[in-house]
Motif scaffolding. Structure first.
Motif, PDB file in Angstrom:
ATOM      1  N   GLY A  21       0.792  -1.221   0.000  1.00  0.00           N
ATOM      2  CA  GLY A  21       0.000   0.000   0.000  1.00  0.00           C
ATOM      3  C   GLY A  21       0.824   1.271   0.000  1.00  0.00           C
ATOM      4  N   GLN A  22       2.164   1.150  -0.097  1.00  0.00           N
ATOM      5  CA  GLN A  22       3.022   2.331  -0.087  1.00  0.00           C
ATOM      6  C   GLN A  22       3.359   2.741  -1.515  1.00  0.00           C
ATOM      7  OE1 GLN A  22       6.758   2.009   2.040  1.00  0.00           O
ATOM      8  NE2 GLN A  22       6.545   4.110   2.717  1.00  0.00           N
ATOM      9  N   VAL A  23       3.297   4.045  -1.772  1.00  0.00           N
ATOM     10  CA  VAL A  23       3.587   4.603  -3.088  1.00  0.00           C
ATOM     11  C   VAL A  23       4.708   5.627  -2.928  1.00  0.00           C
ATOM     12  CG1 VAL A  23       2.637   5.887  -5.049  1.00  0.00           C
ATOM     13  CG2 VAL A  23       1.187   4.288  -3.796  1.00  0.00           C
ATOM     14  N   ALA A  24       5.685   5.577  -3.836  1.00  0.00           N
ATOM     15  CA  ALA A  24       6.822   6.504  -3.810  1.00  0.00           C
ATOM     16  C   ALA A  24       6.351   7.933  -4.038  1.00  0.00           C
ATOM     17  CB  ALA A  24       7.829   6.114  -4.893  1.00  0.00           C
ATOM     18  N   PRO A  25       7.161   8.913  -3.621  1.00  0.00           N
ATOM     19  CA  PRO A  25       6.848  10.313  -3.948  1.00  0.00           C
ATOM     20  C   PRO A  25       6.794  10.475  -5.467  1.00  0.00           C
ATOM     21  CG  PRO A  25       8.696  10.179  -2.414  1.00  0.00           C
ATOM     22  CD  PRO A  25       8.416   8.786  -2.887  1.00  0.00           C
ATOM     23  N   THR A  26       6.076  11.496  -5.920  1.00  0.00           N
ATOM     24  CA  THR A  26       5.871  11.686  -7.350  1.00  0.00           C
ATOM     25  C   THR A  26       6.459  13.006  -7.829  1.00  0.00           C
ATOM     26  OG1 THR A  26       3.785  10.485  -7.151  1.00  0.00           O
ATOM     27  CG2 THR A  26       4.122  11.742  -9.173  1.00  0.00           C
ATOM     28  N   PHE A  27       7.359  12.925  -8.804  1.00  0.00           N
ATOM     29  CA  PHE A  27       7.856  14.115  -9.481  1.00  0.00           C
ATOM     30  C   PHE A  27       6.883  14.452 -10.609  1.00  0.00           C
ATOM     31  CE2 PHE A  27      12.065  12.487  -7.937  1.00  0.00           C
ATOM     32  CZ  PHE A  27      12.385  13.578  -7.149  1.00  0.00           C
ATOM     33  N   GLU A  28       6.936  15.698 -11.072  1.00  0.00           N
ATOM     34  CA  GLU A  28       6.038  16.175 -12.132  1.00  0.00           C
ATOM     35  C   GLU A  28       6.041  15.252 -13.349  1.00  0.00           C
ATOM     36  OE1 GLU A  28       3.208  18.434 -13.805  1.00  0.00           O
ATOM     37  OE2 GLU A  28       4.104  19.056 -11.914  1.00  0.00           O
ATOM     38  N   ASN A  29       7.215  14.781 -13.762  1.00  0.00           N
ATOM     39  CA  ASN A  29       7.309  13.956 -14.963  1.00  0.00           C
ATOM     40  C   ASN A  29       6.785  12.532 -14.757  1.00  0.00           C
ATOM     41  OD1 ASN A  29       9.687  13.570 -13.322  1.00  0.00           O
ATOM     42  ND2 ASN A  29      10.493  12.329 -14.976  1.00  0.00           N
ATOM     43  N   CYS A  30       6.391  12.181 -13.542  1.00  0.00           N
ATOM     44  CA  CYS A  30       5.903  10.822 -13.252  1.00  0.00           C
ATOM     45  C   CYS A  30       4.407  10.776 -12.956  1.00  0.00           C
ATOM     46  CB  CYS A  30       6.662  10.249 -12.055  1.00  0.00           C
ATOM     47  SG  CYS A  30       8.453  10.167 -12.253  1.00  0.00           S
ATOM     48  N   THR A  31       3.722  11.906 -13.055  1.00  0.00           N
ATOM     49  CA  THR A  31       2.314  11.961 -12.641  1.00  0.00           C
ATOM     50  C   THR A  31       1.395  11.089 -13.493  1.00  0.00           C
ATOM     51  OG1 THR A  31       1.956  13.966 -13.956  1.00  0.00           O
ATOM     52  CG2 THR A  31       2.484  14.260 -11.609  1.00  0.00           C
ATOM     53  N   HIS A  32       1.812  10.716 -14.673  1.00  0.00           N
ATOM     54  CA  HIS A  32       0.979   9.896 -15.559  1.00  0.00           C
ATOM     55  C   HIS A  32       1.015   8.410 -15.198  1.00  0.00           C
ATOM     56  CE1 HIS A  32       5.032   9.514 -17.160  1.00  0.00           C
ATOM     57  NE2 HIS A  32       4.646   8.409 -17.753  1.00  0.00           N
ATOM     58  N   ILE A  33       1.835   8.017 -14.241  1.00  0.00           N
ATOM     59  CA  ILE A  33       2.035   6.602 -13.900  1.00  0.00           C
ATOM     60  C   ILE A  33       1.091   6.196 -12.778  1.00  0.00           C
ATOM     61  CG2 ILE A  33       3.694   4.920 -13.009  1.00  0.00           C
ATOM     62  CD1 ILE A  33       5.884   6.664 -14.362  1.00  0.00           C
ATOM     63  N   ALA A  34       0.421   5.055 -12.954  1.00  0.00           N
ATOM     64  CA  ALA A  34      -0.538   4.578 -11.950  1.00  0.00           C
ATOM     65  C   ALA A  34       0.010   3.404 -11.138  1.00  0.00           C
ATOM     66  CB  ALA A  34      -1.848   4.180 -12.622  1.00  0.00           C
ATOM     67  N   ASN A  35       0.890   2.612 -11.719  1.00  0.00           N
ATOM     68  CA  ASN A  35       1.421   1.418 -11.070  1.00  0.00           C
ATOM     69  C   ASN A  35       2.488   1.795 -10.034  1.00  0.00           C
ATOM     70  OD1 ASN A  35       3.663  -0.699 -10.968  1.00  0.00           O
ATOM     71  ND2 ASN A  35       1.982  -1.875 -11.868  1.00  0.00           N
ATOM     72  N   ASN A  36       2.367   1.259  -8.812  1.00  0.00           N
ATOM     73  CA  ASN A  36       3.296   1.608  -7.733  1.00  0.00           C
ATOM     74  C   ASN A  36       4.754   1.297  -8.062  1.00  0.00           C
ATOM     75  OD1 ASN A  36       1.053   2.367  -6.347  1.00  0.00           O
ATOM     76  ND2 ASN A  36       1.153   0.745  -4.825  1.00  0.00           N
ATOM     77  N   SER A  37       5.033   0.118  -8.608  1.00  0.00           N
ATOM     78  CA  SER A  37       6.432  -0.229  -8.896  1.00  0.00           C
ATOM     79  C   SER A  37       6.979   0.635 -10.033  1.00  0.00           C
ATOM     80  CB  SER A  37       6.585  -1.715  -9.204  1.00  0.00           C
ATOM     81  OG  SER A  37       5.844  -2.074 -10.336  1.00  0.00           O
ATOM     82  N   ASP A  38       6.151   0.957 -11.019  1.00  0.00           N
ATOM     83  CA  ASP A  38       6.589   1.847 -12.091  1.00  0.00           C
ATOM     84  C   ASP A  38       6.828   3.264 -11.570  1.00  0.00           C
ATOM     85  OD1 ASP A  38       6.488  -0.237 -13.891  1.00  0.00           O
ATOM     86  OD2 ASP A  38       4.541   0.345 -14.735  1.00  0.00           O
ATOM     87  N   MET A  39       6.029   3.671 -10.582  1.00  0.00           N
ATOM     88  CA  MET A  39       6.214   4.993  -9.979  1.00  0.00           C
ATOM     89  C   MET A  39       7.579   5.050  -9.279  1.00  0.00           C
ATOM     90  SD  MET A  39       5.197   8.038  -9.402  1.00  0.00           S
ATOM     91  CE  MET A  39       3.461   7.986  -9.789  1.00  0.00           C
ATOM     92  N   GLN A  40       7.940   3.978  -8.569  1.00  0.00           N
ATOM     93  CA  GLN A  40       9.236   3.937  -7.892  1.00  0.00           C
ATOM     94  C   GLN A  40      10.374   4.004  -8.910  1.00  0.00           C
ATOM     95  OE1 GLN A  40      10.064   3.895  -4.448  1.00  0.00           O
ATOM     96  NE2 GLN A  40      12.005   4.381  -5.406  1.00  0.00           N
ATOM     97  N   ILE A  41      10.228   3.308 -10.026  1.00  0.00           N
ATOM     98  CA  ILE A  41      11.247   3.323 -11.079  1.00  0.00           C
ATOM     99  C   ILE A  41      11.385   4.728 -11.656  1.00  0.00           C
ATOM    100  CG2 ILE A  41      11.805   2.491 -13.399  1.00  0.00           C
ATOM    101  CD1 ILE A  41      10.528  -0.229 -12.462  1.00  0.00           C
ATOM    102  N   CYS A  42      10.261   5.393 -11.917  1.00  0.00           N
ATOM    103  CA  CYS A  42      10.293   6.752 -12.456  1.00  0.00           C
ATOM    104  C   CYS A  42      10.945   7.712 -11.460  1.00  0.00           C
ATOM    105  CB  CYS A  42       8.880   7.216 -12.809  1.00  0.00           C
ATOM    106  SG  CYS A  42       8.847   8.830 -13.624  1.00  0.00           S
ATOM    107  N   PHE A  43      10.618   7.564 -10.193  1.00  0.00           N
ATOM    108  CA  PHE A  43      11.210   8.384  -9.142  1.00  0.00           C
ATOM    109  C   PHE A  43      12.732   8.217  -9.138  1.00  0.00           C
ATOM    110  CE2 PHE A  43      12.774   8.718  -4.777  1.00  0.00           C
ATOM    111  CZ  PHE A  43      12.322   9.985  -4.416  1.00  0.00           C
ATOM    112  N   ASP A  44      13.183   6.976  -9.150  1.00  0.00           N
ATOM    113  CA  ASP A  44      14.612   6.672  -9.140  1.00  0.00           C
ATOM    114  C   ASP A  44      15.308   7.224 -10.386  1.00  0.00           C
ATOM    115  OD1 ASP A  44      16.892   5.248  -7.892  1.00  0.00           O
ATOM    116  OD2 ASP A  44      16.766   4.006  -9.697  1.00  0.00           O
TER     117      ASP A  44
END
Length: 129
Positions: A21-44
Protein backbone atom coordinates in the motif's frame (compact mmCIF):
# COMPACT_ATOMS: atom_id res chain seq x y z
CA UNK A 1 41.75 12.35 -20.33
CA UNK A 2 38.05 12.98 -20.05
CA UNK A 3 36.68 13.23 -16.53
CA UNK A 4 33.60 11.21 -15.91
CA UNK A 5 31.27 10.92 -12.99
CA UNK A 6 29.60 7.60 -12.50
CA UNK A 7 26.52 7.12 -10.40
CA UNK A 8 26.32 3.77 -8.78
CA UNK A 9 22.66 3.25 -8.02
CA UNK A 10 21.94 -0.12 -6.58
CA UNK A 11 18.49 -1.45 -5.92
CA UNK A 12 19.37 -2.28 -2.33
CA UNK A 13 20.53 1.25 -1.52
CA UNK A 14 18.37 3.52 -3.62
CA UNK A 15 15.01 1.80 -3.57
CA UNK A 16 13.56 1.02 -0.17
CA UNK A 17 11.37 -1.99 0.27
CA UNK A 18 7.96 -0.48 -0.19
CA UNK A 19 5.42 -1.74 2.28
CA UNK A 20 2.12 -2.98 0.96
CA UNK A 21 0.00 0.00 0.00
CA UNK A 22 3.02 2.33 -0.09
CA UNK A 23 3.59 4.60 -3.09
CA UNK A 24 6.82 6.50 -3.81
CA UNK A 25 6.85 10.31 -3.95
CA UNK A 26 5.87 11.69 -7.35
CA UNK A 27 7.86 14.11 -9.48
CA UNK A 28 6.04 16.18 -12.13
CA UNK A 29 7.31 13.96 -14.96
CA UNK A 30 5.90 10.82 -13.25
CA UNK A 31 2.31 11.96 -12.64
CA UNK A 32 0.98 9.90 -15.56
CA UNK A 33 2.03 6.60 -13.90
CA UNK A 34 -0.54 4.58 -11.95
CA UNK A 35 1.42 1.42 -11.07
CA UNK A 36 3.30 1.61 -7.73
CA UNK A 37 6.43 -0.23 -8.90
CA UNK A 38 6.59 1.85 -12.09
CA UNK A 39 6.21 4.99 -9.98
CA UNK A 40 9.24 3.94 -7.89
CA UNK A 41 11.25 3.32 -11.08
CA UNK A 42 10.29 6.75 -12.46
CA UNK A 43 11.21 8.38 -9.14
CA UNK A 44 14.61 6.67 -9.14
CA UNK A 45 15.30 7.52 -12.79
CA UNK A 46 14.37 11.16 -12.24
CA UNK A 47 16.87 11.47 -9.39
CA UNK A 48 19.55 9.59 -11.33
CA UNK A 49 19.09 11.82 -14.40
CA UNK A 50 19.11 14.98 -12.30
CA UNK A 51 22.38 13.94 -10.69
CA UNK A 52 23.93 13.03 -14.06
CA UNK A 53 22.88 16.39 -15.52
CA UNK A 54 23.91 18.49 -12.51
CA UNK A 55 26.89 16.88 -10.77
CA UNK A 56 30.29 18.41 -11.55
CA UNK A 57 33.64 16.82 -10.75
CA UNK A 58 35.03 19.19 -8.09
CA UNK A 59 38.17 21.12 -8.95
CA UNK A 60 40.98 19.91 -6.73
CA UNK A 61 39.47 16.48 -6.10
CA UNK A 62 42.40 14.12 -6.45
CA UNK A 63 40.95 10.82 -5.25
CA UNK A 64 38.17 8.66 -6.57
CA UNK A 65 35.46 7.23 -4.39
CA UNK A 66 31.86 7.12 -3.32
CA UNK A 67 29.61 9.43 -1.32
CA UNK A 68 26.47 7.98 0.28
CA UNK A 69 23.78 10.65 0.57
CA UNK A 70 20.54 10.16 2.49
CA UNK A 71 17.55 12.17 1.34
CA UNK A 72 14.22 12.36 3.15
CA UNK A 73 10.90 13.65 1.90
CA UNK A 74 8.48 14.59 4.67
CA UNK A 75 4.73 13.94 4.77
CA UNK A 76 4.16 17.03 2.61
CA UNK A 77 6.69 15.88 0.00
CA UNK A 78 9.22 18.53 1.02
CA UNK A 79 12.87 17.57 0.73
CA UNK A 80 14.53 17.73 4.13
CA UNK A 81 18.22 18.59 4.54
CA UNK A 82 20.23 15.86 2.73
CA UNK A 83 22.82 14.10 4.87
CA UNK A 84 26.14 12.52 3.95
CA UNK A 85 26.24 9.04 5.46
CA UNK A 86 29.72 8.11 4.23
CA UNK A 87 32.31 9.89 2.11
CA UNK A 88 35.90 9.78 0.96
CA UNK A 89 36.29 13.55 0.50
CA UNK A 90 34.81 16.80 1.79
CA UNK A 91 34.91 18.25 -1.76
CA UNK A 92 32.91 15.31 -3.09
CA UNK A 93 30.49 15.47 -0.15
CA UNK A 94 29.80 19.16 -0.75
CA UNK A 95 29.13 18.59 -4.45
CA UNK A 96 26.84 15.61 -3.82
CA UNK A 97 24.87 17.59 -1.22
CA UNK A 98 24.57 20.61 -3.53
CA UNK A 99 23.13 18.44 -6.27
CA UNK A 100 20.67 16.64 -3.99
CA UNK A 101 19.45 19.97 -2.58
CA UNK A 102 18.59 21.06 -6.12
CA UNK A 103 16.32 18.08 -6.88
CA UNK A 104 13.06 18.88 -8.64
CA UNK A 105 10.06 19.45 -6.41
CA UNK A 106 7.91 16.45 -5.49
CA UNK A 107 4.29 17.15 -6.47
CA UNK A 108 2.73 14.27 -4.50
CA UNK A 109 4.26 12.93 -1.25
CA UNK A 110 4.85 9.25 -0.56
CA UNK A 111 1.76 7.52 0.78
CA UNK A 112 0.95 4.38 2.66
CA UNK A 113 -2.63 3.16 2.37
CA UNK A 114 -3.56 6.60 1.04
CA UNK A 115 -2.02 8.53 3.95
CA UNK A 116 1.01 10.79 3.31
CA UNK A 117 4.19 9.51 4.98
CA UNK A 118 7.83 10.54 5.24
CA UNK A 119 10.28 8.36 3.30
CA UNK A 120 14.07 8.21 3.10
CA UNK A 121 16.43 6.97 0.39
CA UNK A 122 20.21 6.54 0.37
CA UNK A 123 21.93 7.15 -2.95
CA UNK A 124 25.55 6.21 -3.64
CA UNK A 125 27.33 8.73 -5.90
CA UNK A 126 30.59 7.44 -7.39
CA UNK A 127 33.27 9.95 -8.44
CA UNK A 128 35.79 8.61 -10.99
CA UNK A 129 38.36 10.34 -13.17
Amino acid sequence: MKLSIILAFTALLSIPVLAQGQVAPTFENCTHIANNSDMQICFDRTIRQHVLDTLKYPSGLEKEGMVLVKITFDEKGQLQEPEVMKSFSELASNEALKVMKSLPRVVVPATQNGTPVAISYTFPVQFKK
